[in-house]
Each structure stands twice: as structure tokens, then as C-alpha cells.
Design a protein around this motif. Structure first.
Motif, PDB file in Angstrom:
ATOM      1  N   GLY A  99       0.800  -1.176   0.033  1.00 55.13           N
ATOM      2  CA  GLY A  99       0.016  -0.122   0.202  1.00 55.13           C
ATOM      3  C   GLY A  99       0.959   1.310   0.004  1.00 55.13           C
ATOM      4  O   GLY A  99       1.911   1.349  -0.282  1.00 55.13           O
ATOM      5  N   ALA A 100       0.252   2.185   0.540  1.00 52.31           N
ATOM      6  CA  ALA A 100       0.722   3.648   0.483  1.00 52.31           C
ATOM      7  C   ALA A 100       0.644   4.247   2.049  1.00 52.31           C
ATOM      8  O   ALA A 100      -0.389   5.293   2.033  1.00 52.31           O
ATOM      9  CB  ALA A 100       0.446   4.427  -0.519  1.00 52.31           C
ATOM     10  N   PRO A 101       1.283   3.752   2.904  1.00 47.30           N
ATOM     11  CA  PRO A 101       1.119   4.126   4.139  1.00 47.30           C
ATOM     12  C   PRO A 101       1.748   5.493   4.632  1.00 47.30           C
ATOM     13  O   PRO A 101       1.287   5.789   5.889  1.00 47.30           O
ATOM     14  CB  PRO A 101       1.413   3.219   5.302  1.00 47.30           C
ATOM     15  CG  PRO A 101       2.325   2.460   4.282  1.00 47.30           C
ATOM     16  CD  PRO A 101       2.179   2.733   2.816  1.00 47.30           C
ATOM     17  N   ALA A 102       2.403   6.136   3.971  1.00 43.47           N
ATOM     18  CA  ALA A 102       3.019   7.403   4.426  1.00 43.47           C
ATOM     19  C   ALA A 102       2.105   8.617   3.815  1.00 43.47           C
ATOM     20  O   ALA A 102       1.716   8.676   2.650  1.00 43.47           O
ATOM     21  CB  ALA A 102       4.490   7.494   4.133  1.00 43.47           C
ATOM     22  N   ASP A 103       2.372   9.780   4.280  1.00 49.39           N
ATOM     23  CA  ASP A 103       1.625  11.023   4.052  1.00 49.39           C
ATOM     24  C   ASP A 103       2.628  11.580   2.802  1.00 49.39           C
ATOM     25  O   ASP A 103       3.936  11.693   2.939  1.00 49.39           O
ATOM     26  CB  ASP A 103       1.758  11.976   4.876  1.00 49.39           C
ATOM     27  CG  ASP A 103       0.312  11.707   5.747  1.00 49.39           C
ATOM     28  OD1 ASP A 103      -0.744  11.678   5.152  1.00 49.39           O
ATOM     29  OD2 ASP A 103       0.418  11.208   6.849  1.00 49.39           O
ATOM     30  N   ARG A 104       2.105  12.095   1.749  1.00 53.74           N
ATOM     31  CA  ARG A 104       2.698  12.817   0.747  1.00 53.74           C
ATOM     32  C   ARG A 104       3.148  14.165   1.518  1.00 53.74           C
ATOM     33  O   ARG A 104       2.016  14.813   2.051  1.00 53.74           O
ATOM     34  CB  ARG A 104       1.726  13.206  -0.295  1.00 53.74           C
ATOM     35  CG  ARG A 104       2.532  13.835  -1.334  1.00 53.74           C
ATOM     36  CD  ARG A 104       1.524  14.287  -2.756  1.00 53.74           C
ATOM     37  NE  ARG A 104       1.303  13.119  -3.423  1.00 53.74           N
ATOM     38  CZ  ARG A 104       0.163  12.898  -4.354  1.00 53.74           C
ATOM     39  NH1 ARG A 104      -0.527  14.108  -4.416  1.00 53.74           N
ATOM     40  NH2 ARG A 104      -0.224  11.830  -4.935  1.00 53.74           N
ATOM     41  N   TYR A 312      -0.808  10.018  -0.516  1.00 52.37           N
ATOM     42  CA  TYR A 312      -0.146   9.099   0.304  1.00 52.37           C
ATOM     43  C   TYR A 312       1.216   8.723  -0.853  1.00 52.37           C
ATOM     44  O   TYR A 312       0.973   8.831  -1.773  1.00 52.37           O
ATOM     45  CB  TYR A 312      -0.791   7.826   0.525  1.00 52.37           C
ATOM     46  CG  TYR A 312      -1.994   8.193   1.522  1.00 52.37           C
ATOM     47  CD1 TYR A 312      -1.763   8.501   2.798  1.00 52.37           C
ATOM     48  CD2 TYR A 312      -3.276   8.034   1.109  1.00 52.37           C
ATOM     49  CE1 TYR A 312      -2.680   9.110   3.505  1.00 52.37           C
ATOM     50  CE2 TYR A 312      -4.482   8.170   2.300  1.00 52.37           C
ATOM     51  CZ  TYR A 312      -3.904   8.705   3.281  1.00 52.37           C
ATOM     52  OH  TYR A 312      -5.005   8.966   4.328  1.00 52.37           O
ATOM     53  N   ARG A 313       1.896   7.940   0.016  1.00 48.01           N
ATOM     54  CA  ARG A 313       3.436   7.675  -0.840  1.00 48.01           C
ATOM     55  C   ARG A 313       3.618   5.962   0.010  1.00 48.01           C
ATOM     56  O   ARG A 313       3.074   5.751   0.998  1.00 48.01           O
ATOM     57  CB  ARG A 313       4.341   8.335  -0.420  1.00 48.01           C
ATOM     58  CG  ARG A 313       4.493   9.486  -1.005  1.00 48.01           C
ATOM     59  CD  ARG A 313       5.489  10.527  -0.376  1.00 48.01           C
ATOM     60  NE  ARG A 313       6.835  10.030  -0.797  1.00 48.01           N
ATOM     61  CZ  ARG A 313       7.741  10.301  -1.568  1.00 48.01           C
ATOM     62  NH1 ARG A 313       6.908  10.983  -2.824  1.00 48.01           N
ATOM     63  NH2 ARG A 313       8.793   9.950  -1.965  1.00 48.01           N
ATOM     64  N   ARG A 325       9.874  10.326  -7.261  1.00 43.91           N
ATOM     65  CA  ARG A 325       8.893  11.289  -7.726  1.00 43.91           C
ATOM     66  C   ARG A 325       7.259  11.037  -7.510  1.00 43.91           C
ATOM     67  O   ARG A 325       6.540  11.772  -6.933  1.00 43.91           O
ATOM     68  CB  ARG A 325       9.090  11.649  -9.011  1.00 43.91           C
ATOM     69  CG  ARG A 325       8.456  12.863  -9.688  1.00 43.91           C
ATOM     70  CD  ARG A 325       8.833  13.044 -11.325  1.00 43.91           C
ATOM     71  NE  ARG A 325       8.530  11.991 -11.990  1.00 43.91           N
ATOM     72  CZ  ARG A 325       7.497  11.825 -12.657  1.00 43.91           C
ATOM     73  NH1 ARG A 325       6.534  12.533 -12.332  1.00 43.91           N
ATOM     74  NH2 ARG A 325       7.035  10.840 -13.349  1.00 43.91           N
ATOM     75  N   LEU A 326       7.130   9.652  -7.934  1.00 45.09           N
ATOM     76  CA  LEU A 326       5.840   9.194  -7.863  1.00 45.09           C
ATOM     77  C   LEU A 326       5.421   8.437  -6.470  1.00 45.09           C
ATOM     78  O   LEU A 326       4.135   8.083  -6.336  1.00 45.09           O
ATOM     79  CB  LEU A 326       5.545   8.088  -8.812  1.00 45.09           C
ATOM     80  CG  LEU A 326       6.007   8.634 -10.291  1.00 45.09           C
ATOM     81  CD1 LEU A 326       5.760   7.422 -11.344  1.00 45.09           C
ATOM     82  CD2 LEU A 326       4.529   9.487 -10.711  1.00 45.09           C
ATOM     83  N   GLY A 327       6.491   8.231  -5.669  1.00 42.47           N
ATOM     84  CA  GLY A 327       6.013   7.745  -4.376  1.00 42.47           C
ATOM     85  C   GLY A 327       5.570   6.100  -4.407  1.00 42.47           C
ATOM     86  O   GLY A 327       4.800   5.947  -3.497  1.00 42.47           O
TER      87      GLY A 327
END
Ligand code: NAP
Length: 439
Positions: A99-104, A312-313, A325-327
Motif C-alpha cells: 500500500g501507501a501508508p505514508a503521507d505525501r 499518500y506514498r 517522484r511518484l512515491g
């Protein structure tokens, strides 16, 4: 026998496991590995606690977990307890579904002031994610600014605006319910850097704001484009904009909490000495490409907390190429590292944080097809047996699906009246509940 390791047991992980089952039948062993002792990822920790019907999709995942070739290895962190390289040695295919559990990051001056909180942390807090159980957001002020015009911004605004009794039947964490009930919030400012036609909010979620017991949405008539322009929108977006038009026409009545949509406002700085005191926004207009262009005119909105809901990232894992760049992980149609690497990714780790839960399903099926194409015959790997031996040697206690069932039973048993569960928010509590054969 083919051995597939799926890292992450959220929707992308479960749909990948389901797809591998369908593709390979009994000629596969699938191990779902998760760093938490509990499964379901974003369904448990991201989907809003007052959206229980969406969470019901876990019943489908239970069916997958119950299939004989599927095993759950909870409480095992790839990169800490076992490396990607080691998994590649043990399995024919390794699928990253983390997934993408970190904030942009909100890259503006003052973004590191106390009281500026990313949505991953704020949502994780009210959903009882162990990483965010100690967040203690400052809820002592009248105004909270919520940055972003997506569904997460809507979730956050709704949770901040609801009366305590509106959480009945939800599984909001107890540690969040109390502070939210005594919060002084009277205004939630939803800041969108573009206009009503550019929102990323869906009609069902937007429509909920009209039915809150003590809060009402507000939209300025002057922010709305001419009605005739709505004809060019796709039907879902037209529905959303029609709802915004309704909010503008209705007004807020005498409800004490206002959810104020401020369009054409880009955040430029967070102001405050020791904590958030205001957010400075620059008014914008749309340029020819539809991007937000600053007008040079700024305004300071006093507020005591800022929740940034700007996307998210994914989090990097040692040994894997990451597209900063795209996370997300560097991949080509879900393949990491080219043909023959045995590495794949699915869901947000592959595509970035877009789409609904169901969008992950075709991802999983495509990955299963690719694994089948890359791996016509099994290569005699040891799979989960090898992983179990390695974890035992390292003294890592893996949590099985049967163990999770015990945690779940304990969470259900300690739920408030009417609530489906009261989640454990500490890893040690989860592990302890997994040992209790009474559960
Ligand atoms: P999102 O839909 O991508 O929305 C992000 C918002 O942040 C956009 O309005 C974007 O504006 C804005 N933004 C980005 N960078 C910004 C910046 N630097 N300054 C100001 N604004 C900025 O992301 P999300 O809300 O996190 O949702 C993630 C995914 O989960 C989405 O697919 C969403 O639909 C889904 N989700 C669904 C539900 C549900 O169905 N109930 C609930 C929650 C989440 P621009 O458009 O101008 O870039």
C-alpha cells in the motif's frame, strides 16, 4: 508446488492471493506476510470507522484466508525480520502489496509545527492503528483546517464534525472517541486549491454531509461555475457538483458546526510560534491547463490544527527500486526489476494511491497471470516452511490466521454497546490476545 509470498494483507494482498488460488488451484502455496499481527490493512486502518458496510468486504478475504493453500504470517516485517532477497530464495514469486501508508509531504513553511498532522496519522489515530495510537491531536480550538479535496478530506471533516452519538455502531478507537466528544471544533475549513469541478470527492461520501446531526456544509455561491458548465462533466462528477450546489443553496441553518468548503485556496504557510495558530492561503484561479495558479492575494485563516489530506506514498523496502517522484515502487505493469526477477507489486504500491478497494482486484488477477507466464513450472523452493524455519531461528513470533481469529474474538468481546469491536492498539496486547485459547 509453486510458492508465492504476498507482502501486505490489505485489499491488494488478498485479491492477489485470491487470483493466485484461481489461477493455480491446488498447485500453489500462498503466504500473506504482514508487519502487524492483524490482517486487512487499509480496510481495518484506513476505511472510516462509521463506514462499516465497506469494511464488510473482509468476509470475502476470510474466505480466501480459509483456503487450504493460504497462510498468514502476521507480526513479520519484511526488511527487518526477513529481507526481500531471502524471500526470493524461498519463494517462486514475491508480490509487494504494502500500500501507501505514508503521507505525501506538505512542503510549505511551518509544516513541521505541532498541530500539523498528515491524514495517514490522523486517520490511523481514530482507526486505532498501533503506529498512531499516541498521536493526541490538539482538539482545543474552534477551527480545524483540512487540506485537500479528496475523499480522505471528507472522511476527516466528517469525523471531526460528528456528534458522539453518531459514532454508535462504528469501531472508532476509544482513545479517539473521548477527545472528539469533548473537542471544541465549530468550523472545519476544507481547503481546495482548485474549484468545485475539480474535486476528487464521490457523491455518496459528499452527500453524507447533508445528514449530520449537529453540522452542516457551506459552499459559497460565488465559487460555483455557471450551471451550464456542469453538462461537460462525467455523470459521477456532475452528481458531486450538484450536491455542492445544493449545499450553497441551503445554507447551514442553525447547526452549530460548519463544514466550510473553501475553493481556489492553496496553502502557502502554516503560522504559529510553538504550535499552529493560522494557515496562510493564496487565492488561486484555474490556468489554461486546469492547474491552480496563484493570484498573489493571500489570507490568514486562524486555526488550531491542520490536517493535510493531499495523498499518500509507499514506504521503501531495502533491496527494491523506489520511484521517489511518484512515491511508489519502480515497476512496469506490476513487474519489478524486469523479466525473471520473480518480483511483482500490486495495488497502491504499484499504481499509487488512487481508485476504490475494488480497483485492486484486477491488479491481483493481472499479477497472477504474469506469475503463471513467468513460471511455467515450479522450481523446488521451500516457501512457508523455509520462512517458518528462518523466523524461528531469529526468534520472530509469527501470528497465524487462527491466532488472528483469537485477537478478533477478544476485540469483539470488549466492544462498546452496539460497536462491532474495540481494536487493540498496542502490538503487545494483540500478541497476548493471540495466545489466549479462551478467545
Ligand atoms: P486524492 O483523491 O488524490 O485527493 C487529494 C487531494 O489533495 C486533491 O484534491 C488534490 O488537489 C489535493 N492536493 C494534492 N497536493 C496538494 C497540495 N500540495 N496542496 C493542496 N492540495 C493538494 O487522495 P485522497 O483523498 O487521499 O484519497 C486517496 C484514494 O482513496 C482516492 O482514490 C479516494 O477516492 C480513496 N478513498 C475513498 C474513500 C471512499 O470511497 N469512501 C474514502 C477515502 C479514500 P488537486 O486535484 O488539485 O491535485
Amino acid at each position: 508446488m509453486r510458492h508465492v509470498a504476498v507482502i501486505g494483507s490489505g485489499p491488494a494482498g488478498f485479491y492477489t492471493a485470491e487470483a493466485c488460488l484461481r489461477t493455480f488451484g491446488n498447485d500453489v502455496r500462498i503466504d500473506l506476510i504482514d508487519r502487524l499481527p492483524v490482517p486487512y490493512g487499509l480496510i481495518r486502518s484506513g476505511v472510516a470507522p462509521d463506514h462499516q458496510s465497506i469494511k464488510a468486504v473482509t468476509h470475502r478475504y476470510e474466505g480466501v484466508a480459509a483456503a487450504q493453500p493460504v497462510r498468514f504470517f502476521g507480526n513479520v516485517m519484511v526488511g527487518r525480520d526477513v529481507s526481500v532477497e531471502e524471500l526470493r530464495g524461498l519463494y517462486d514469486a514475491v508480490v509487494i502489496a504494502t500500500g501507501a501508508p505514508a503521507d505525501r509531504p506538505l512542503s510549505i513553511p511551518g509544516a513541521d509545527l505541532p498541530g500539523v498532522i498528515g491524514s495517514a496519522a490522523f486517520v490511523g489515530w481514530y482507526n486505532g492503528h498501533p503506529d498512531h495510537a499516541d498521536l493526541a491531536p490538539p482538539l482545543d480550538g474552534e477551527t480545524v483546517a483540512v487540506i485537500g479535496n479528496g475523499n480522505v478530506a471528507l472522511d476527516v471533516a466528517r469525523i471531526l464534525a460528528k456528534a458522539p452519538e453518531e459514532f454508535e455502531g462504528s469501531d472508532i478507537a476509544r482513545h479517539a472517541l473521548g477527545p472528539l466528544a469533548s473537542a471544541r471544533t465549530r468550523r472545519v475549513e476544507i481547503l481546495g486549491r482548485r474549484g468545485p469541478h475539480q474535486i476528487a470527492m464521490t457523491p455518496k461520501e459528499l452527500g453524507e454531509l447533508a445528514h449530520l446531526s449537529r453540522a452542516a456544509p457551506h459552499v459559497a455561491l460565488t465559487d460555483l461555475p455557471p450551471l451550464a458548465d456542469d453538462a461537460a462533466l462525467e455523470p459521477g462528477q456532475r452528481k458531486s457538483v450538484t450536491l455542492l450546489r445544493g449545499f450553497a443553496a441551503e445554507g447551514t441553518g442553525d447547526k452549530p458546526v460548519v463544514i466550510d468548503f473553501r475553493f481556489f485556496t492553496a496553502p502557502v504557510a502554516i503560522l504559529g510560534k510553538d504550535r499552529v495558530e493560522a494557515i496562510r492561503i493564496e487565492h488561486t484561479r484555474l490556468d489554461a491547463e486546469g492547474h491552480a495558479a496563484g493570484t498573489g492575494e493571500t489570507e490568514d485563516i486562524p486555526c488550531s490544527m491542520v490536517v493535510s489530506c493531499i495523498g499518500y506514498r509507499s514506504i521503501t523496502i531495502a533491496g527494491l527500486d523506489y520511484d521517489d517522484r511518484l512515491g511508489r515502487f519502480t515497476n512496469e505493469n506490476g513487474r519489478i526489476g524486469g523479466a525473471g526477477s520473480g518480483l511483482y507489486c500490486a495495488g497502491w504500491a504499484r499504481r499509487g494511491p488512487t481508485g476504490t478497494i475494488g480497483t485492486n482486484r484486477p491488479d491481483g488477477f493481472q499479477i497472477a497471470e504474469e506469475i503463471a507466464a513467468d513460471l511455467p513450472a515450479p522450481a523446488g523452493k521451500t516457501g512457508g516452511d523455509g520462512l517458518t524455519a528462518l523466523l524461528t531461528a531469529r526468534d520472530v513470533e509469527a501470528v497465524s490466521f487462527a491466532d488472528w481469529r483469537r485477537i478478533e474474538a477478544a476485540e469483539n468481546a470488549r466492544a462498546r454497546g452496539g460497536a462491532p469491536r474495540e481494536k487493540f492498539v498496542r502490538l503487545a496486547e494483540m500478541i497476548e490476545a493471540s495466545h489466549n485459547v479462551q478467545n
